[in-house]
Enzyme design. Structure first.
Site, PDB file in Angstrom:
ATOM      1  N   ASN A 176       0.621  -1.480   0.183  1.00 26.54           N
ATOM      2  CA  ASN A 176       0.256   0.130   0.136  1.00 26.54           C
ATOM      3  C   ASN A 176       0.702   1.191  -0.033  1.00 26.54           C
ATOM      4  O   ASN A 176       0.279   2.683   0.311  1.00 26.54           O
ATOM      5  CB  ASN A 176      -0.537   0.148   1.507  1.00 26.54           C
ATOM      6  CG  ASN A 176      -0.538   0.245   2.445  1.00 26.54           C
ATOM      7  OD1 ASN A 176       1.045   0.216   2.507  1.00 26.54           O
ATOM      8  ND2 ASN A 176      -0.507  -0.940   3.449  1.00 26.54           N
ATOM      9  N   ASP A 211      -7.545  17.938  17.482  1.00 28.59           N
ATOM     10  CA  ASP A 211      -6.454  19.347  16.889  1.00 28.59           C
ATOM     11  C   ASP A 211      -7.268  20.015  16.744  1.00 28.59           C
ATOM     12  O   ASP A 211      -8.502  20.796  16.610  1.00 28.59           O
ATOM     13  CB  ASP A 211      -6.535  18.524  15.347  1.00 28.59           C
ATOM     14  CG  ASP A 211      -5.159  19.522  14.692  1.00 28.59           C
ATOM     15  OD1 ASP A 211      -4.170  18.992  15.485  1.00 28.59           O
ATOM     16  OD2 ASP A 211      -4.622  20.237  14.327  1.00 28.59           O
ATOM     17  N   GLU A 263      -6.627  20.106  21.636  1.00 26.24           N
ATOM     18  CA  GLU A 263      -5.489  20.202  21.269  1.00 26.24           C
ATOM     19  C   GLU A 263      -5.343  22.073  21.845  1.00 26.24           C
ATOM     20  O   GLU A 263      -5.604  23.036  20.900  1.00 26.24           O
ATOM     21  CB  GLU A 263      -4.647  20.193  20.408  1.00 26.24           C
ATOM     22  CG  GLU A 263      -3.070  20.636  20.247  1.00 26.24           C
ATOM     23  CD  GLU A 263      -2.893  21.288  18.905  1.00 26.24           C
ATOM     24  OE1 GLU A 263      -1.052  20.339  18.468  1.00 26.24           O
ATOM     25  OE2 GLU A 263      -3.640  21.061  18.197  1.00 26.24           O
TER      26      GLU A 263
END
Length: 624
Positions: free
Chosen positions: A146, A338, A367
């Protein structure tokens, strides 16, 4: 993998279609989410339908227990938003949706599935856990087939391990192959950096430039492989925390060329790039200007990451359903969001409420990158200084990571060294719940705690001991146990190096004891022993016990965790020289004459009025 999980995966693959205009007579090219479940706490399902000129189509369904609540036809003619109400009596099955556009018509079968787990079985992470942070591209390559997906991606960039900013080939299969290693280390949860599709021209090995919210990047694997990884981790007693990004997408996301509405993105005029000022202080500054605040929240991180407008209710519903879809489909235990403060505060608070309504025992960490404790505390649920309850259970302690390197690597006198840690903890009164702070020495966005390979482990051992015995939810960055080191000077790639032994052709395999140098093996053994001790009999005390610490005195820093009559007391000499200390300061918790076992040496230690400690000595004393 259970039969139901396999069926879920097949349905996802069958129904997730490519983002491209129709080339045949069909009206619908794609529907997000690709499937849903009956008996959810929220009875409204949004379907975002994509197809050439689909906005002008009519739609109906006669599925029992389902009614059309709203049809929204956005600015782009290629999207149609269908809001369906699912009654508590709605049965699982294939719901038929009939689309008509002029003389064309299409009937689409949409899967409504039966939930296979009760909501309270989705148990999040907490202070009883230790998270092990992995960047998949840099951990291990378990499937070389992959590494280049030219048949699946527009930008099938080759693997180049010589370039710190290129893809290196790590994947889900690599993480799966080393689950026993992770488990034996003694951690209890795995936080995985984003695995969503990032089909970006310049590459996005780190995963923070999403181009499809419902697909795993094929260079990492598939939805089925991800589900299998989470299931196998669960069988080993390991939780999985999934990294998500709602603030922005990658510039190659189809929304960028064809946004559903004019306000889908903030500052949508790409000819006039407006970058965020990265100044999160604007969010709690009582004197802030509208100009500065808007630039913080709505400005783009970089040109390659357009900023999403979470104030758009259709977009926010899409994102909320996406996170719920991954929880329900993959059975993850937590989300790390995030750039949390850069998104709209009120919209994100509603998102958390929606997720927690479905999964009351779940947990989310945001975060919130601040260099001060006040900024961090501003974002935690129940903050007394934020007029908008941000609803966020867990925030990240960046201030600790900033202080730790200097605190543990410089001599401790009356003001310096370990006093930085003491002073940091003394500000915990700002936080509604200090035990729900995520603590760490380093992560994928910071310099490594070790910028270079150390000659000895005294300071390093003290730092990880503090991390694992003080308040909060500890997170360890992959390779910490292997003394992986580096700084961001040059590029972030130098703090995201490959684990030796995780990739084909590696001449050293640090996943095995034979592949580790004596110093690295000493570090691995120490950390693993401490983690497994924390995971065992000491777990409840560290997770729930009260914390009391003593100001560093003559270089000695002492703290205690106490739950009922069980106690764990830690003492560390914050200097590289022997230390003789008057023990009067700690007599309130360790009366003279007390004999107690040190779990590191196994020896019995008797507390006397004066005690001598070797350079950088650590005592972990427990009375049970």
């Amino acid at each position: 993998m259970s039969t139901k999980r396999i069926i879920f995966t097949l349905l996802a693959v069958m129904t997730a279609m490519q983002w491209c205009p129709a080339k045949s007579a069909k009206l619908v090219d794609r529907v997000d989410p690709p499937m849903w479940w009956t008996s959810m706490a929220n009875d409204t399902l949004q379907l975002m339908v994509y197809g050439h000129d689909i906005a002008a189509a009519s739609v109906k369904t006669d599925y029992p227990g389902v009614s059309v609540a709203e049809i929204f036809r956005p600015d782009s003619p290629d999207y149609l938003f269908i809001y369906l109400t699912l009654s508590p009596e709605t049965s699982p099955g294939d719901m038929k949706l009939d689309f008509t556009l002029g003389k064309k018509s299409q009937t689409l079968s949409y899967p409504l599935l039966r939930r296979d787990r009760e909501a309270d079985r989705y148990v999040g992470f907490d202070a009883s856990d230790v998270l092990y942070l992995i960047m998949p591209d840099r951990f291990a390559d378990g499937d070389t087939t992959n590494n280049v997906m030219s048949d699946r991606l527009k930008n099938p960039l080759p693997v180049d391990r010589s370039d710190p900013n290129a893809r290196h080939g790590g994947d889900i299969a690599g993480m799966m192959r080393h689950l026993d290693y992770i488990d034996s280390l003694g951690v209890t949860a795995i936080w995985v950096n984003p695995v969503f599709e990032n089909d970006m021209p310049g590459g996005s090995y780190h995963g923070y430039a999403t181009t499809d919210f419902y697909q795993i990047d094929p260079r990492f694997g598939s939805v089925g492989q991800w589900n299998g990884f989470v299931a196998e981790a669960d069988r080993k007693g390991l939780k999985v925390v999934m990294d998500m990004i709602f603030n922005h997408v990658g510039r190659s996301h189809p929304w960028v060329k064809n946004p559903p509405t004019r306000d889908w993105f903030n500052f949508p005029d790409t000819t006039r790039f407006v970058q965020t000022n990265y100044r999160l202080s604007t969010l709690h500054d009582p004197y802030v200007s509208d100009f500065d605040l808007k630039k913080t929240v709505d400005g783009w991180f970089v040109k390659e990451m357009p900023d999403l407008n979470q104030r758009n209710r259709h977009l926010m519903k899409y994102l909320t359903q996406n996170s719920i879809w991954w929880i329900e489909n993959s059975k993850i235990n937590g989300i790390r969001m995030d750039t949390y403060p850069y998104a709209d505060m009120r919209s994100m608070a509603r998102w958390i409420d929606d997720v927690m309504r479905e999964y009351p025992r779940f947990n989310i960490v945001g975060e919130c990158w601040y260099s001060n404790e006040g900024g961090e505390a501003f974002w935690q649920r129940g903050s007394k200084v934020n007029h908008v309850d941000p609803r966020l259970e867990t925030v990240m302690d960046f201030r600790l990571s900033i202080d730790a390197r200097d605190a543990f690597n410089t001599p401790t006198d009356s003001w310096n060294g370990l006093n930085k840690i003491y002073d940091h903890l003394s500000l915990d009164y700002l936080f509604p719940d200090p035990q729900k702070i995520l603590t760490f020495l380093d992560n994928h966005d910071t310099d490594r705690f070790l910028e270079t390979m150390p000659d000895s482990l005294g300071s390093w051992k003290q730092a990880v001991t503090f991390l694992l015995t003080s308040r909060g939810i500890p997170q360890i960055y992959y390779g910490t146990e292997l003394l992986m080191n580096g700084s961001k000077e040059g590029s972030d790639g130098y703090v995201r190096r490959d684990v030796p032994g995780g990739f084909p052709g590696d001449t050293t395999d640090m996943f095995t004891r034979e592949g580790r140098s004596p110093l690295v093996d000493e570090a691995h053994t120490f950390l693993s022993r401490l983690l497994n001790w924390r995971r065992g009999d000491a777990n409840e005390i560290i997770a729930r016990g009260q914390l009391k610490h003593f100001m560093p005195y003559q270089g000695l820093y002492t703290w205690q965790r106490k739950l009922g009559d069980r106690e764990v007391t830690v003492m560390i000499n914050g200097n590289d020289s022997p230390l003789t200390v008057d023990m009067t300061q700690t007599e309130e918790i360790l009366p003279f004459g007390t004999t107690i076992r040190d779990i590191l040496s196994g020896n019995q230690v008797t507390i006397s009025p004066t005690m001598t400690f070797t350079p950088r000595q650590i005592l972990i004393l427990q009375n049970f």
